[in-house]
Design a protein around this motif. Structure first.
Motif, PDB file in Angstrom:
ATOM      1  N   LEU A 127       0.824  -1.209   0.000  1.00 28.50           N
ATOM      2  CA  LEU A 127       0.000   0.000   0.000  1.00 28.50           C
ATOM      3  C   LEU A 127       0.856   1.255   0.000  1.00 28.50           C
ATOM      4  CD1 LEU A 127      -2.876  -0.891   2.497  1.00 28.50           C
ATOM      5  CD2 LEU A 127      -3.175  -0.134   0.131  1.00 28.50           C
ATOM      6  N   ILE A 128       1.876   1.273   0.843  1.00 25.58           N
ATOM      7  CA  ILE A 128       2.750   2.448   0.931  1.00 25.58           C
ATOM      8  C   ILE A 128       3.472   2.672  -0.395  1.00 25.58           C
ATOM      9  CG2 ILE A 128       4.735   3.454   2.118  1.00 25.58           C
ATOM     10  CD1 ILE A 128       2.209   3.306   3.825  1.00 25.58           C
ATOM     11  N   GLU A 129       3.953   1.599  -0.978  1.00 25.13           N
ATOM     12  CA  GLU A 129       4.652   1.735  -2.262  1.00 25.13           C
ATOM     13  C   GLU A 129       3.714   2.253  -3.346  1.00 25.13           C
ATOM     14  OE1 GLU A 129       6.327  -2.069  -3.052  1.00 25.13           O
ATOM     15  OE2 GLU A 129       8.111  -1.724  -1.797  1.00 25.13           O
ATOM     16  N   ALA A 130       2.485   1.759  -3.363  1.00 25.50           N
ATOM     17  CA  ALA A 130       1.526   2.224  -4.369  1.00 25.50           C
ATOM     18  C   ALA A 130       1.212   3.701  -4.198  1.00 25.50           C
ATOM     19  CB  ALA A 130       0.240   1.398  -4.282  1.00 25.50           C
ATOM     20  N   ALA A 131       1.175   4.163  -2.940  1.00 20.10           N
ATOM     21  CA  ALA A 131       0.837   5.560  -2.674  1.00 20.10           C
ATOM     22  C   ALA A 131       1.979   6.513  -2.962  1.00 20.10           C
ATOM     23  CB  ALA A 131       0.390   5.713  -1.222  1.00 20.10           C
ATOM     24  N   THR A 132       3.213   6.037  -2.857  1.00 20.37           N
ATOM     25  CA  THR A 132       4.375   6.936  -2.959  1.00 20.37           C
ATOM     26  C   THR A 132       5.219   6.681  -4.199  1.00 20.37           C
ATOM     27  OG1 THR A 132       5.683   5.410  -1.602  1.00 20.37           O
ATOM     28  CG2 THR A 132       4.496   7.175  -0.461  1.00 20.37           C
ATOM     29  N   ARG A 133       4.844   5.704  -5.003  1.00 26.63           N
ATOM     30  CA  ARG A 133       5.652   5.365  -6.167  1.00 26.63           C
ATOM     31  C   ARG A 133       5.674   6.515  -7.174  1.00 26.63           C
ATOM     32  NH1 ARG A 133       2.686   1.435  -8.150  1.00 26.63           N
ATOM     33  NH2 ARG A 133       3.569  -0.096  -6.697  1.00 26.63           N
ATOM     34  N   PRO A 134       6.859   6.925  -7.615  1.00 27.51           N
ATOM     35  CA  PRO A 134       6.927   7.963  -8.660  1.00 27.51           C
ATOM     36  C   PRO A 134       6.248   7.471  -9.926  1.00 27.51           C
ATOM     37  CG  PRO A 134       9.067   7.613  -7.632  1.00 27.51           C
ATOM     38  CD  PRO A 134       8.193   6.501  -7.171  1.00 27.51           C
ATOM     39  N   ARG A 135       5.506   8.363 -10.576  1.00 25.14           N
ATOM     40  CA  ARG A 135       4.780   7.962 -11.782  1.00 25.14           C
ATOM     41  C   ARG A 135       5.316   8.682 -13.005  1.00 25.14           C
ATOM     42  NH1 ARG A 135      -0.843   9.535  -9.705  1.00 25.14           N
ATOM     43  NH2 ARG A 135       0.425  10.660  -8.197  1.00 25.14           N
ATOM     44  N   ASP A 136       5.204   7.991 -14.125  1.00 25.99           N
ATOM     45  CA  ASP A 136       5.690   8.596 -15.359  1.00 25.99           C
ATOM     46  C   ASP A 136       4.677   9.618 -15.864  1.00 25.99           C
ATOM     47  OD1 ASP A 136       3.601   7.127 -16.511  1.00 25.99           O
ATOM     48  OD2 ASP A 136       4.926   5.470 -17.068  1.00 25.99           O
ATOM     49  N   ASP A 137       5.016  10.235 -16.980  1.00 26.96           N
ATOM     50  CA  ASP A 137       4.157  11.299 -17.509  1.00 26.96           C
ATOM     51  C   ASP A 137       2.764  10.787 -17.851  1.00 26.96           C
ATOM     52  OD1 ASP A 137       6.192  13.056 -17.191  1.00 26.96           O
ATOM     53  OD2 ASP A 137       6.923  12.909 -19.263  1.00 26.96           O
ATOM     54  N   GLU A 138       2.691   9.525 -18.316  1.00 29.44           N
ATOM     55  CA  GLU A 138       1.399   9.007 -18.733  1.00 29.44           C
ATOM     56  C   GLU A 138       0.446   8.891 -17.550  1.00 29.44           C
ATOM     57  OE1 GLU A 138       1.932   5.372 -20.773  1.00 29.44           O
ATOM     58  OE2 GLU A 138       3.005   6.259 -22.468  1.00 29.44           O
ATOM     59  N   GLY A 139       0.988   8.621 -16.352  1.00 33.40           N
ATOM     60  CA  GLY A 139       0.115   8.466 -15.199  1.00 33.40           C
ATOM     61  C   GLY A 139       0.092   9.668 -14.292  1.00 33.40           C
ATOM     62  N   ALA A 140       0.697  10.749 -14.700  1.00 33.28           N
ATOM     63  CA  ALA A 140       0.866  11.898 -13.803  1.00 33.28           C
ATOM     64  C   ALA A 140      -0.452  12.575 -13.457  1.00 33.28           C
ATOM     65  CB  ALA A 140       1.809  12.908 -14.437  1.00 33.28           C
ATOM     66  N   ASN A 141      -1.465  12.437 -14.286  1.00 30.45           N
ATOM     67  CA  ASN A 141      -2.723  13.139 -14.038  1.00 30.45           C
ATOM     68  C   ASN A 141      -3.782  12.246 -13.395  1.00 30.45           C
ATOM     69  OD1 ASN A 141      -1.837  15.595 -15.177  1.00 30.45           O
ATOM     70  ND2 ASN A 141      -2.119  14.723 -17.226  1.00 30.45           N
ATOM     71  N   THR A 142      -3.365  11.148 -12.831  1.00 30.20           N
ATOM     72  CA  THR A 142      -4.315  10.183 -12.268  1.00 30.20           C
ATOM     73  C   THR A 142      -4.160  10.107 -10.758  1.00 30.20           C
ATOM     74  OG1 THR A 142      -4.179   8.867 -14.287  1.00 30.20           O
ATOM     75  CG2 THR A 142      -5.099   7.793 -12.349  1.00 30.20           C
ATOM     76  N   VAL A 143      -5.272  10.263 -10.052  1.00 34.71           N
ATOM     77  CA  VAL A 143      -5.256  10.111  -8.602  1.00 34.71           C
ATOM     78  C   VAL A 143      -4.972   8.648  -8.256  1.00 34.71           C
ATOM     79  CG1 VAL A 143      -7.752   9.679  -8.499  1.00 34.71           C
ATOM     80  CG2 VAL A 143      -6.543  10.530  -6.492  1.00 34.71           C
ATOM     81  N   VAL A 144      -4.248   8.425  -7.176  1.00 34.25           N
ATOM     82  CA  VAL A 144      -3.947   7.058  -6.744  1.00 34.25           C
ATOM     83  C   VAL A 144      -5.117   6.543  -5.921  1.00 34.25           C
ATOM     84  CG1 VAL A 144      -2.393   5.585  -5.422  1.00 34.25           C
ATOM     85  CG2 VAL A 144      -1.485   7.514  -6.720  1.00 34.25           C
ATOM     86  N   ILE A 145      -5.679   5.410  -6.345  1.00 31.13           N
ATOM     87  CA  ILE A 145      -6.811   4.798  -5.641  1.00 31.13           C
ATOM     88  C   ILE A 145      -6.430   3.368  -5.272  1.00 31.13           C
ATOM     89  CG2 ILE A 145      -9.268   4.247  -5.714  1.00 31.13           C
ATOM     90  CD1 ILE A 145      -9.489   6.171  -8.112  1.00 31.13           C
ATOM     91  N   SER A 146      -6.448   3.070  -3.996  1.00 33.18           N
ATOM     92  CA  SER A 146      -6.169   1.712  -3.528  1.00 33.18           C
ATOM     93  C   SER A 146      -7.409   1.182  -2.839  1.00 33.18           C
ATOM     94  CB  SER A 146      -4.982   1.700  -2.558  1.00 33.18           C
ATOM     95  OG  SER A 146      -3.782   2.028  -3.240  1.00 33.18           O
ATOM     96  N   ALA A 147      -7.950   0.093  -3.360  1.00 35.36           N
ATOM     97  CA  ALA A 147      -9.165  -0.510  -2.809  1.00 35.36           C
ATOM     98  C   ALA A 147      -8.788  -1.764  -2.022  1.00 35.36           C
ATOM     99  CB  ALA A 147     -10.142  -0.854  -3.932  1.00 35.36           C
ATOM    100  N   ILE A 148      -8.951  -1.680  -0.711  1.00 35.57           N
ATOM    101  CA  ILE A 148      -8.650  -2.816   0.164  1.00 35.57           C
ATOM    102  C   ILE A 148      -9.919  -3.641   0.297  1.00 35.57           C
ATOM    103  CG2 ILE A 148      -7.814  -3.509   2.431  1.00 35.57           C
ATOM    104  CD1 ILE A 148      -6.540  -0.704   2.649  1.00 35.57           C
ATOM    105  N   GLU A 149      -9.879  -4.878  -0.186  1.00 31.98           N
ATOM    106  CA  GLU A 149     -11.078  -5.706  -0.267  1.00 31.98           C
ATOM    107  C   GLU A 149     -10.890  -6.988   0.536  1.00 31.98           C
ATOM    108  OE1 GLU A 149     -11.351  -6.449  -4.392  1.00 31.98           O
ATOM    109  OE2 GLU A 149     -11.808  -4.377  -4.950  1.00 31.98           O
ATOM    110  N   GLY A 150     -11.979  -7.519   1.041  1.00 36.04           N
ATOM    111  CA  GLY A 150     -11.905  -8.785   1.762  1.00 36.04           C
ATOM    112  C   GLY A 150     -13.185  -9.057   2.519  1.00 36.04           C
ATOM    113  N   MET A 151     -13.266 -10.259   3.084  1.00 42.16           N
ATOM    114  CA  MET A 151     -14.459 -10.675   3.807  1.00 42.16           C
ATOM    115  C   MET A 151     -14.620  -9.883   5.098  1.00 42.16           C
ATOM    116  SD  MET A 151     -13.103 -14.339   5.348  1.00 42.16           S
ATOM    117  CE  MET A 151     -14.557 -14.633   6.349  1.00 42.16           C
TER     118      MET A 151
END
Length: 775
Positions: A127-151
């Motif tokens: 989760l931390i890596e997904a939130a802080t990972r540097p993004r390239d130009d193609e993904g620069a305009n996209t908000v980071v969304i992490s969906a934690i799913e489970g029972m």
């Protein structure tokens, strides 16, 4: 009173909105001074009320109001009694929603991080890596969304809170942190309205109430505008579905959205799923120790492990069990473990919190057709299911079954550990069983009967495909298999399910299904050397045939049980079965059945070293076998008498002749397994007669058949013989190589002949040939 209409308290979405409406009520009443209001309120409450107390009622930042004081203020502002009651009801409502984290539950800071948070290192890192990972130009305009799913109860919320705190502490998303409980699964309150959440978020972001737009779309647009280029973290907990959260997601790439849900939010664009599984055993024990006390857990490690197991390693279940221990210092862990073993769902609770309500909410959210499917899974006795099995269980098509299972997976009520196979968590299985009992099918026995019927029919089709000999009472084949390998693979995959269905059928009195399930699997058991399972299955089959009063089937099942006893070295039990089965066949006038038992009895005598008695019994069998329908059985008798004849002086020529006759019959009948055994026995005789080249060729043919059939025992026997030929020609290196390969296969199937192979390999080169000559 003013010309403006009296404000409606029912319009208060939350506590802040309620306070705002109180201010509007004061304006409606002509803006009386706070000092005047304090006098009026004091006269109602029979005592002086400080001016500051009344002033505080109208402060927007208040998190709680005194109900009696609010009622007095509303009366003081001129409302009649019915209106006062409406204001009182609204005040109770908004306080309740605030307490449960409802639409007013948006906080300016994150919820408290639990000190008992345990494990989840890999999940947290991801989760931390997904939130802080540097993004390239193609993904620069996209908000980071992490969906934690489970029972339910798997710890989604606590993981999200821990990740959020860790991110903020490390300097990320410091501008804004917003949180809301969306109540997607709540027993008492409806799911939160996204429009109301947006209003609350906007107020949190400093937008005056009167400037907040009326429509959801306009509020969403303003929300996105207010978070543009701001480093914001939005935690949306317990989401009902994609539509509830879609407008709560900003557009700025500087933002992070953490969502938790019991559902898979597959339709949410750009959301990265983070599925959460139950704890490992070590994580469960760690959480138990953190809450109940490390010393108590260390003092009873076995009981602690049982508690974790009975809780299914579900974090919520473990924490509830641990909290119960903490509140009962006199209890031992073994005492709680015993309660959990006997009660499971009923025993997993602490105070007013329990596991059952959390699970039941997930079930209640399903549409009725899907609820029925979940209940029917409570009828399935196996460890997992497939669309084909569910189709039989529910009497629906395979496509409908697969669609239902996929929907249940989206709800995190089942998991799919491998393609096409679906599992229920142990505790969810208990819930399904309970629900199935509480809301039974019109015919409660029908689901298991349908499933057992499917298992029998498909099992017989697979048995035919792997050349199972002498099938009794063949069922209609409703399935087909492309080839031998596909059928054998099916048996491997359904091994545990078929065993569970047979046990359940026995308990339900489905006698024919019980023995047929044993019959369909008998050759598979021998191939894979699952002899303990074979014995258990066959014992159930004998009991079922007896219970049904079916003497012919009873004789066949007892005879097969005798064969299992022989293979497992239980010779007394094997002989007893042979005698019982022969007596039944004689009473029934079944000559062919009697001959089959005589052959088996002869094999047992040979195993005991009574070679003459063995030959006599097998010869009696041959005398009974006449006609084309007995051809394969006759060939089996010839093979077994030939094997015994190796010990009789002067009988070897007859033995080789009978083996060749049997080989021809097996090839004519396309019985490749018995063909392989006949080849190996002929090769053994040729080895003794020093016809080494021919023996080596036949062992090679036997090994190839073993490979094709996936029969490790046949292949091992061929390798053993190949090694013997090499030893006889003084090629000891080749001999040892072949024996080593044979040993690996014997060990793979846990066969007693592994010891003999080790003996061969342990001999020095000078003694190898002598050892072979002793055979």
């Amino acid at each position: 009173m003013g010309e403006q209409p009296m404000p409606d308290p029912d319009g208060a979405a939350d506590l802040a909105g309620f306070i705002d409406l109180l201010g509007q009520l004061r304006a409606w009443a002509g803006m009386p001074s706070y000092r005047l209001l304090a006098k009026r309120v004091g006269s109602q409450m029979q005592g002086a009320v400080p001016l500051s107390t009344v002033v505080d009622v109208f402060k927007a930042e208040r998190r709680r109001l005194d109900l009696d004081l609010v009622v007095a203020v509303v009366r003081a502002l001129g409302a009649d009694e019915p209106t006062v009651r409406r204001w009182r009801t609204a005040c109770v409502r908004v306080h309740g929603e605030a307490k449960t984290g409802g639409t007013a539950g948006v906080l300016g800071q994150l919820p408290t991080d639990l000190v008992t948070f345990t494990g989840r290192r890999q999940e947290l890192t991801r989760l931390i890596e997904a939130a802080t990972r540097p993004r390239d130009d193609e993904g620069a305009n996209t908000v980071v969304i992490s969906a934690i799913e489970g029972m339910a109860g798997v710890g989604k919320t606590q993981l999200a809170i821990r990740a959020a705190h860790q991110l903020v502490r490390s300097g990320h998303f410091r501008d804004v942190q917003l949180h809301v409980n969306l109540r997607g699964f709540d027993a008492e309150l409806p799911a939160a309205d996204p429009s109301a959440i947006l209003e609350a978020f906007l107020r949190q972001l400093g937008v005056p109430v009167r400037q907040i737009p009326a429509t959801r779309d306009e509020r969403a647009a303003m929300f996105r505008d207010r978070l543009r280029d701001r480093h914001a973290l939005i935690l949306l907990d317990n989401a009902a579905d994609e539509d509830q959260v879609r407008d709560l997601i900003p557009a700025s790439p500087t933002c992070l959205v953490l969502i938790t849900s019991r559902r898979s939010l597959t339709a949410l664009d750009n959301a990265a799923p983070h599925p959460l599984d139950v704890f490992t055993e070590s994580e469960s024990l760690d959480l138990l120790a953190r809450i109940a006390g490390a010393e108590r857990v260390a003092a009873e490690p076995a009981a602690a492990a049982d508690i974790a197991e009975y809780c299914g390693h579900l974090p919520l279940a473990v924490s509830l069990a641990a909290a119960r221990l903490r509140s009962r210092p006199a209890w031992t862990l073994r005492h709680l473990a015993d309660k959990l073993r006997d009660g499971r769902l009923n025993a997993i609770h602490s105070g007013g919190r329990g596991l059952r309500p959390a699970f039941h909410l997930s079930y209640e959210e399903l549409a009725e057709p899907l609820r029925r499917i979940f209940r029917l899974l409570g009828h399935h006795p196996g460890p997992d299911t497939t669309p084909a099995q569910l189709a039989a269980l529910a009497d629906i098509t395979t496509d409908e079954a697969e669609d239902a299972l996929e929907q249940l997976q989206d709800e995190h009520l089942v998991t799919q550990p491998t393609i096409g196979r679906y599992e229920l968590h142990d505790l969810l299985r208990l819930l399904a069983v309970e629900l199935a009992a509480a809301e039974p099918e019109p015919d409660p026995a029908a689901p298991l009967t349908r499933l057992a019927t499917w298992c029998v029919a498909t099992g017989y089709a697979a048995a035919v495909a792997i050349n199972t000999p002498n099938l009794t009472g063949r069922a209609p084949e409703t399935a087909s298999f492309a080839d031998y390998d596909e059928a054998l693979t099916w048996f491997d995959r359904e091994r545990n399910t078929l065993a569970a269905v047979q046990r359940a059928a026995a308990e339900a009195g489905l006698h024919d299904h019980v023995w047929q399930l044993a019959e369909a699997r008998k050759h598979f058991f021998v191939l894979r050397r699952h002899l303990d399972e074979f014995r258990t299955a066959q014992q159930l089959a004998v009991a079922a045939a007896r219970a049904a009063g079916d003497r012919r089937t009873q004789a066949a099942m007892i005879g097969a049980l005798g064969g299992v006893y022989w293979m497992t070295g239980q010779l007394d039990e094997s002989e007893d079965c042979c005698r019982q089965a022969r007596r039944l066949h004689q009473e029934l006038g079944d000559v062919r059945g009697e001959a089959a038992v005589l052959i088996s009895h002869g094999v047992v005598h040979n195993q005991r070293g009574n070679h003459e008695g063995s030959v006599d019994l097998i010869t009696q069998a041959l005398d009974l076998l006449d006609g084309p329908d007995t051809l394969k059985l006759r060939a089996m008798a010839l093979v077994n008498r030939a094997v015994v004849d190796k010990y009789g002086p002067g009988r070897r020529p007859r033995a080789v002749s009978e083996l060749r006759e049997a080989l021809a019959i097996f090839r004519q009948c396309e019985d490749r397994h018995n063909e392989a055994f006949a080849l190996g026995n002929i090769a053994d005789f040729l080895l003794m007669d020093a016809d080494l080249d021919t023996a080596l060729t036949l062992y090679g043919e036997q090994r190839e058949l073993g490979r094709q059939l996936g029969d490790a025992y046949i292949e091992a026997e061929a390798l053993r013989g190949t090694g013997d030929v090499h030893a006889a020609t003084d090629h000891t290196a080749d001999a040892r190589q072949a024996w080593s390969e044979a040993l690996a296969l014997y060990e793979q199937i846990d066969h007693p002949k592994a010891a003999e192979a080790r003996q061969r390999l342990s001999r020095p080169d000078s003694e190898v040939y002598g050892f072979v000559r002793e055979r």
